[in-house]
Design a protein around this motif. Structure first.
Motif, short mmCIF file in Angstrom:
data_model
loop_
_atom_site.label_atom_id
_atom_site.label_comp_id
_atom_site.label_asym_id
_atom_site.label_seq_id
_atom_site.Cartn_x
_atom_site.Cartn_y
_atom_site.Cartn_z
N TYR A 126 29.80 2.34 -22.18
CA TYR A 126 29.58 1.71 -20.88
C TYR A 126 28.54 0.59 -20.97
N GLU A 127 27.45 0.87 -21.70
CA GLU A 127 26.38 -0.13 -21.81
C GLU A 127 26.88 -1.38 -22.52
N ALA A 128 27.65 -1.19 -23.59
CA ALA A 128 28.17 -2.34 -24.33
C ALA A 128 29.14 -3.16 -23.47
N GLU A 129 29.81 -2.49 -22.56
CA GLU A 129 30.81 -3.17 -21.73
C GLU A 129 30.17 -4.07 -20.67
N LEU A 130 28.93 -3.77 -20.29
CA LEU A 130 28.29 -4.53 -19.22
C LEU A 130 28.24 -6.02 -19.53
N SER A 131 27.89 -6.38 -20.75
CA SER A 131 27.75 -7.80 -21.10
C SER A 131 29.09 -8.54 -21.04
N ARG A 132 30.19 -7.82 -21.04
CA ARG A 132 31.51 -8.44 -21.00
C ARG A 132 32.01 -8.67 -19.58
N HIS A 133 31.20 -8.31 -18.59
CA HIS A 133 31.63 -8.42 -17.20
C HIS A 133 30.57 -9.17 -16.40
N PRO A 134 30.68 -10.50 -16.36
CA PRO A 134 29.67 -11.30 -15.65
C PRO A 134 29.53 -10.93 -14.19
N PHE A 216 26.68 10.96 -15.07
CA PHE A 216 26.63 9.55 -14.70
C PHE A 216 26.70 9.40 -13.20
N GLY A 217 26.09 8.30 -12.74
CA GLY A 217 26.28 7.85 -11.37
C GLY A 217 26.97 6.49 -11.42
N GLY A 218 27.99 6.30 -10.61
CA GLY A 218 28.71 5.03 -10.62
C GLY A 218 28.70 4.39 -9.25
N ARG A 219 28.36 3.07 -9.19
CA ARG A 219 28.32 2.36 -7.91
C ARG A 219 29.28 1.17 -7.95
N VAL A 220 30.01 0.99 -6.84
CA VAL A 220 30.92 -0.14 -6.74
C VAL A 220 30.12 -1.44 -6.61
N LEU A 221 30.76 -2.58 -6.86
CA LEU A 221 30.10 -3.88 -6.79
C LEU A 221 30.09 -4.46 -5.38
N ASP A 222 30.84 -3.83 -4.47
CA ASP A 222 30.89 -4.34 -3.10
C ASP A 222 30.60 -3.17 -2.15
N ASP A 223 31.08 -3.26 -0.95
CA ASP A 223 30.83 -2.20 0.03
C ASP A 223 32.02 -1.27 0.23
N SER A 224 32.95 -1.27 -0.71
CA SER A 224 34.10 -0.39 -0.58
C SER A 224 33.66 1.07 -0.74
N LYS A 225 34.49 1.97 -0.25
CA LYS A 225 34.16 3.40 -0.25
C LYS A 225 35.01 4.15 -1.28
N PRO A 226 34.47 5.20 -1.89
CA PRO A 226 33.07 5.64 -1.78
C PRO A 226 32.13 4.72 -2.56
N LYS A 227 30.98 4.45 -1.96
CA LYS A 227 30.04 3.52 -2.60
C LYS A 227 29.53 4.10 -3.91
N TYR A 228 29.18 5.39 -3.90
CA TYR A 228 28.67 6.06 -5.10
C TYR A 228 29.58 7.21 -5.49
N ILE A 229 29.77 7.38 -6.78
CA ILE A 229 30.41 8.58 -7.32
C ILE A 229 29.49 9.14 -8.41
N ASN A 230 29.13 10.39 -8.26
CA ASN A 230 28.33 11.06 -9.29
C ASN A 230 29.21 12.04 -10.06
N SER A 231 28.86 12.26 -11.31
CA SER A 231 29.58 13.27 -12.10
C SER A 231 29.56 14.61 -11.38
N ARG A 232 30.67 15.31 -11.45
CA ARG A 232 30.66 16.67 -10.92
C ARG A 232 29.89 17.58 -11.89
N GLU A 233 29.58 18.76 -11.43
CA GLU A 233 28.82 19.69 -12.26
C GLU A 233 29.66 20.12 -13.47
#
Length: 618
Positions: A126-134, A216-233
């Motif tokens: 995931y970290e390596a992918e960030l630089s590929r998405h301006p 992990f916690g994942g957040r969308v780039l806009d205001d679409s729903k759901p805004k946050y998704i966290n890993s389940r237990e």
């Protein structure tokens, strides 16, 4: 589910310290040779819950709950036995070992696939992918986050793809796919198709207190729903037991950590860190739990809850208050900081700077201020009925913090001013209300314990009829090291085997277990008998049997004398019975044969020796 190896469970119990495990959940205080606190399984004013480090055993003298470290985790964390083993292994930092062959075959989990390694690999992709998405970088930079901050928290990006991570980690490997699904990295549809859980989201790794990626916690780039998704237990992630950024907080302990602030989101924590405020953590998509409060109080004596000033933030704060009160003591402080409704910590430090945030924290309300100001808003104290309801509500809160007497006094002083009563009258009224509240809880607890007893659960150990044999078993379960001090233990075992085996089977089995592990503890013995049905229940109840220890030099010798006395009583009973049987046989047959005569003489000698020993002890 695959079976957990039995020898792994025994090694795990030997590896951990029950005081550390229970101390991470409850506030223990040293008391003589044990640690004490108020029992978490019933309500009480005076601590009666004892944790013995030497025996690796806990026991409540009030409700009679007792057991080893696994038993405590099962009851306190409300987990099944396999879940408790996995939780304890997680806290000990060791992978669970499963049986390789079983009638119920299933791919092994951590044994073949290291969950932590798999999660760390996912974080790297995931970290390596960030630089590929301006567009993702532009979003993060737009929120004021620098590249250094992104690297510090290993922020990444999950592209808009159904199988990006699956291809990177698993390919067609079914074991990896299964592990990914169990960890929440992949999701299986009702049609059986497996796809990436996180797509087109900024990814924040969540780490445990040791710094290992667990979710992990994942957040969308806009205001679409759901805004946050966290890993389940998952087997390595229980959200109520973790806090975002706690691993960093633990590294600050040797510095001047005057307080820890709790925020609602991990983006708040990251923004605060970049602004120079390093002592923030975040709950993970759930209200603050008692386990999280105990974790934080081990790091600092002062905790500040920081919430938005809107109604949602104030509701969250009130819930956090109720969660935190049972963990509160007079040497711990809770404060509440409310920001303007249009701000959260992230937006405040970005728009007004770190000093503005610090100013708000410095003016945080103390616990007494917060309780009374909130009650004042909720109740109209000019009305008699509302005033009584206000005092009743305050009494409920105060009943939850038995050790925080100074805090209670401060609350009562402010509340007396609010309702117009003298502090003495208010204190008396609250005392009565608290007694009634705790009495009702005690009745409910007694009903639950009685129901449990009727269903074959724990009972009052002191109600068990104590035979000499049970007394010996109780001594050895509670003090297995006493076996080493018994003179001629092999001879004693031989005598019991020969003349009292019908009544000594439990004792003989216990002795063999102690001899096989000379350094064993009470907790380890209980684990060996966990699946032994009624015998296991008896062993557990005898371990919890009250026993006044002589806290002075020589108390071990006194216990040994008592133990030998009990064993001699058992042997006397059976030797006398056998001697009498041989005497009757001789009278009936006109004498004994050589073998019986030798046995008769031997038994008479042993009986005289035992009588002489008992006379000296008396």
């Amino acid at each position: 589910m695959p079976y957990i190896k039995k020898d792994f469970i025994e090694r795990l119990i030997d590896r951990v310290d029950i005081v550390d495990v229970i101390g991470s959940r409850l506030t223990l205080k040293r008391s003589g040779s044990s640690y004490m606190c108020c029992c978490p399984f019933h309500n009480e004013k005076t601590p009666s819950f004892s944790v013995n480090q030497q025996k690796q055993f806990y026991n409540c003298f009030g409700c009679h709950k007792s057991g080893n470290v696994l038993g405590f985790i099962m009851d306190y964390d409300q987990l099944s036995f396999p879940e408790a083993v996995e939780q304890l292994a997680k806290e000990a930092g060791v992978p669970v070992e499963y049986e390789e062959s079983s009638g119920k075959t299933q791919e092994k989990r951590e044994y073949d696939v290291d969950f932590y390694e798999l999660l760390e690999q996912a974080a790297g992709y995931y970290e390596a992918e960030l630089s590929r998405h301006p567009e993702a970088l532009a979003y993060l930079h737009g929120r004021g986050l620098s590249d250094d901050t992104l690297r510090r928290y290993h922020v990444g990006f999950a592209p808009e793809s159904w199988d990006f991570l699956i291809k990177k980690l698993a390919g067609d490997n079914p074991k990896i796919l299964k592990a990914m699904a169990e960890l929440g990295l992949a999701t299986q549809s009702q049609q059986g198709k497996i796809y990436d859980t996180f797509r087109n989201r900024v990814m924040i790794p969540i780490r445990d207190k040791r710094g290992r990626t667990i979710a992990f916690g994942g957040r969308v780039l806009d205001d679409s729903k759901p805004k946050y998704i966290n890993s389940r237990e998952s087997p390595v992630y229980k959200k109520g037991h973790e806090l975002f950024n706690l691993d960093s907080i633990r590294n600050l302990r040797d510095k001047n950590l005057s307080y820890i602030m709790i925020t609602e989101g991990y983006m708040d924590v990251i923004a605060l860190e970049q602004s120079g405020i390093h002592n923030a953590v975040a709950s993970l998509g759930t209200a603050t739990t008692p386990e999280q409060m105990n974790l934080l109080f081990k790091q600092s004596d002062r905790i500040i809850f920081c919430y938005d000033g809107d109604s949602a933030g104030r509701n969250a704060a009130w819930h956090a208050l109720n969660t935190a009160l049972p963990a509160l003591r007079d040497d711990k402080q809770l404060q509440f900081c409310f920001l303007p409704p249009e701000h959260d910590p992230d937006t405040l430090v970005r728009t007004q700077g770190a000093q503005a945030m610090i100013d708000y924290l410095e003016h945080a309300e103390s616990l007494p201020e917060y309780i009374v100001s909130t009650l004042e808003k909720e109740y109209s104290v000019a009305d008699d009925g509302s005033r009584v309801n206000c005092i009743d509500r305050a009494s409920e809160l105060l009943s939850m913090m038995p050790e925080a007497t100074l805090t209670r006094t401060a609350v009562e002083k402010r509340l007396a001013n609010l309702v117009g009563w003298s502090q003495e009258s208010l204190h008396s009224s609250i005392d009565t209300a608290i007694d009634n509240i705790r009495a009702r809880k005690a009745v409910r607890g007694a009903e639950l314990r009685e129901s449990s007893r009727k269903q074959g659960g724990y009972a009052d150990p002191d109600a068990i009829p104590m035979t000499p044999m049970r007394a010996v078993v109780a001594r050895l379960v509670k003090d297995p090291e006493l076996l080493r001090a018994i003179p001629e233990p092999d001879r004693m075992v031989a005598l019991l085997n020969e003349y009292a085996r019908d009544r000594s089977s439990v004792l003989l089995d216990l002795i063999s277990k102690i001899k096989a592990s000379p350094d064993t503890t009470t907790g380890a013995i209980l684990e060996k008998y966990r699946e032994s049905g009624n015998v296991g229940k008896l062993i557990g109840l005898l371990a919890a049997r009250s026993d006044t220890e002589v806290e002075q030099e020589g108390f071990v010798e006194i216990k040994i004398i008592d133990l030998l006395h009990f064993i001699k009583n058992i042997l006397m009973e059976h030797l006398t019975a056998r001697t009498q049987a041989l005497r009757i046989k001789g009278h009936k047959n006109g004498g004994l044969d050589t073998k019986d005569l030798m046995e008769f003489q031997y038994l008479e000698t042993r009986t005289r020796e035992l009588l002489a020993d008992r006379g000296r002890e008396g």
